[in-house]
Design an enzyme around this catalytic site. Structure first.
Site, short mmCIF file in Angstrom:
data_model
loop_
_atom_site.label_atom_id
_atom_site.label_comp_id
_atom_site.label_asym_id
_atom_site.label_seq_id
_atom_site.Cartn_x
_atom_site.Cartn_y
_atom_site.Cartn_z
N TYR A 1 -1.89 16.23 -4.25
CA TYR A 1 -2.22 16.67 -5.62
C TYR A 1 -2.55 15.48 -6.48
O TYR A 1 -1.90 14.42 -6.36
CB TYR A 1 -1.03 17.39 -6.25
N HIS B 1 -3.75 24.49 -10.61
CA HIS B 1 -4.66 23.61 -9.86
C HIS B 1 -5.76 24.39 -9.16
O HIS B 1 -5.65 25.59 -8.95
CB HIS B 1 -3.91 22.75 -8.83
N HIS C 1 -4.16 31.77 1.23
CA HIS C 1 -4.31 32.17 -0.18
C HIS C 1 -5.70 31.86 -0.71
O HIS C 1 -6.29 30.83 -0.42
CB HIS C 1 -3.26 31.56 -1.10
N GLU D 1 -6.35 19.50 -5.95
CA GLU D 1 -5.65 19.36 -4.67
C GLU D 1 -6.69 19.27 -3.55
O GLU D 1 -7.74 19.92 -3.65
CB GLU D 1 -4.76 20.59 -4.43
N HIS E 1 -8.87 27.36 -2.88
CA HIS E 1 -8.08 28.35 -3.63
C HIS E 1 -7.78 27.87 -5.04
O HIS E 1 -8.07 26.73 -5.40
CB HIS E 1 -6.79 28.67 -2.88
N HIS F 1 3.29 21.65 2.71
CA HIS F 1 3.91 22.79 2.05
C HIS F 1 4.70 23.60 3.09
O HIS F 1 4.27 23.74 4.23
CB HIS F 1 2.84 23.75 1.52
FE LIG Z 1 -2.72 24.77 -3.70
#
Ligand SMILES: [Fe+2]
Length: 302
Positions: free
Chosen positions: A250, A209, A195, A260, A149, A241
């Site tokens: 990251y 990112h 996502h 990431e 993503h 997350h």
């Molecule tokens: Fe991300």
């Protein structure tokens, strides 16, 4: 019909040789071509010609990104929808760009250049289609199997959500809302993952990112080892997350573009209701274990 994945991301780098070493040997992407000061890479398990392009430039940042569509007719459909919103659309012919077929491109409301394409040259994933092994023998570095993503910044994520919903049918999976309930950051998908594209508040055209999928939490730890061995600047993690539930680390490429590696998350049904995070729980959403900012996560981006 429609967009089914974030297909590629084109980033600016200031030293092409250092970038080729980082993206090729540390991240372990596969180089597939060079043209006009650009180097093309793919993740090992992708069949398409490229998912990352790096371009020699004066400073870091995002040039553009591309969504891949299911059908060649989609290009004309989206062109019409964009023009109905008063957005100028450009056409690119097949063969004009390395490995890529006909495409349309435009600037989104947040100032990002976006391309929509149907066809890309198939170069294979290094394995036979008959009776393959689980992975090829010559992988290098982190060797993420695929692009996952992209997270960008924009002055108005609520407007962007409306735009990506209306034009491309993106589905909202998660959002951070202000005290009035208005979205200020949004996570959206077309690929049945948490996502494909996320937008947080920030400057127009900003790049926060690009994320590469790895198979599991152990692979996130292995990525951390490889980053440390290669003296790569780690920004945050390994951690989890709250938003997307994914596990993550990251880090920065040698020029300040944030990368990431991501794993986990969930498989949303297309009619799932979106998850909402209130502003007071923002950092729990971003870094679930620490519940506070790690690195300079919202301030530093290109
Ligand atoms: Fe991300």
């Amino acid at each position: 019909m429609g967009v089914f994945k974030t297909g590629y991301v084109q980033l600016r780098v200031t030293d092409l040789d250092a970038a080729v070493n980082y993206y090729g040997n540390v991240l372990g992407l596969v180089e597939t071509g060079r043209e006009d000061g650009k180097v093309y890479f793919k993740c090992w398990d992708e069949h398409d010609h490229h998912s990352i392009i790096i371009r020699q430039a004066d400073g870091p940042g995002l040039d553009q990104f591309g969504f891949k569509t299911e059908s060649p007719e989609d290009l004309a459909v989206f062109e019409k929808k964009l023009e109905a919103k008063g957005i100028k659309v450009s056409r690119t012919s097949a063969g004009e760009k390395l490995g890529q077929g006909e495409a349309i491109s435009f600037e989104d409301r947040g100032g990002h250049r976006v391309e929509i394409y149907y066809k890309m040259q198939k170069v294979g994933n290094g394995l036979p289609l008959d009776n393959p092994d689980p992975y090829p023998p010559n992988l290098k570095g982190i060797a993420a199997p695929r692009l996952d993503h992209l997270l960008i910044t924009s002055p108005n994520a609520a407007e962007d959500l409306e735009f990506y919903r209306d034009v491309f049918g993106f589905r909202l999976t998660e959002q951070v809302v202000d005290p009035t309930g208005a979205p200020i950051a949004v996570w959206m998908e077309r690929s049945h993952t948490p996502h494909d594209l996320a937008i947080i508040p920030g400057k127009p055209g900003g790049f926060h990112h690009v994320a590469f999928y790895v198979e599991n939490w152990t692979e996130i730890g292995r990525a951390a080892d490889i980053l440390a061995m290669n003296n790569v600047k780690i920004d945050a993690g390994p951690t989890r997350h709250g938003i997307t539930r994914g596990h993550t680390i990251y880090f920065f490429d040698p020029f300040g573009n944030r990368n990431e590696t991501f794993t986990g998350g969930y498989v949303p049904d297309i009619d799932n209701p979106p998850i909402t995070w209130t502003l007071d729980k923002f950092w729990t959403g971003v870094f679930y274990w620490d519940r506070t900012e790690q690195g300079s996560f919202t301030e530093v981006y290109t």
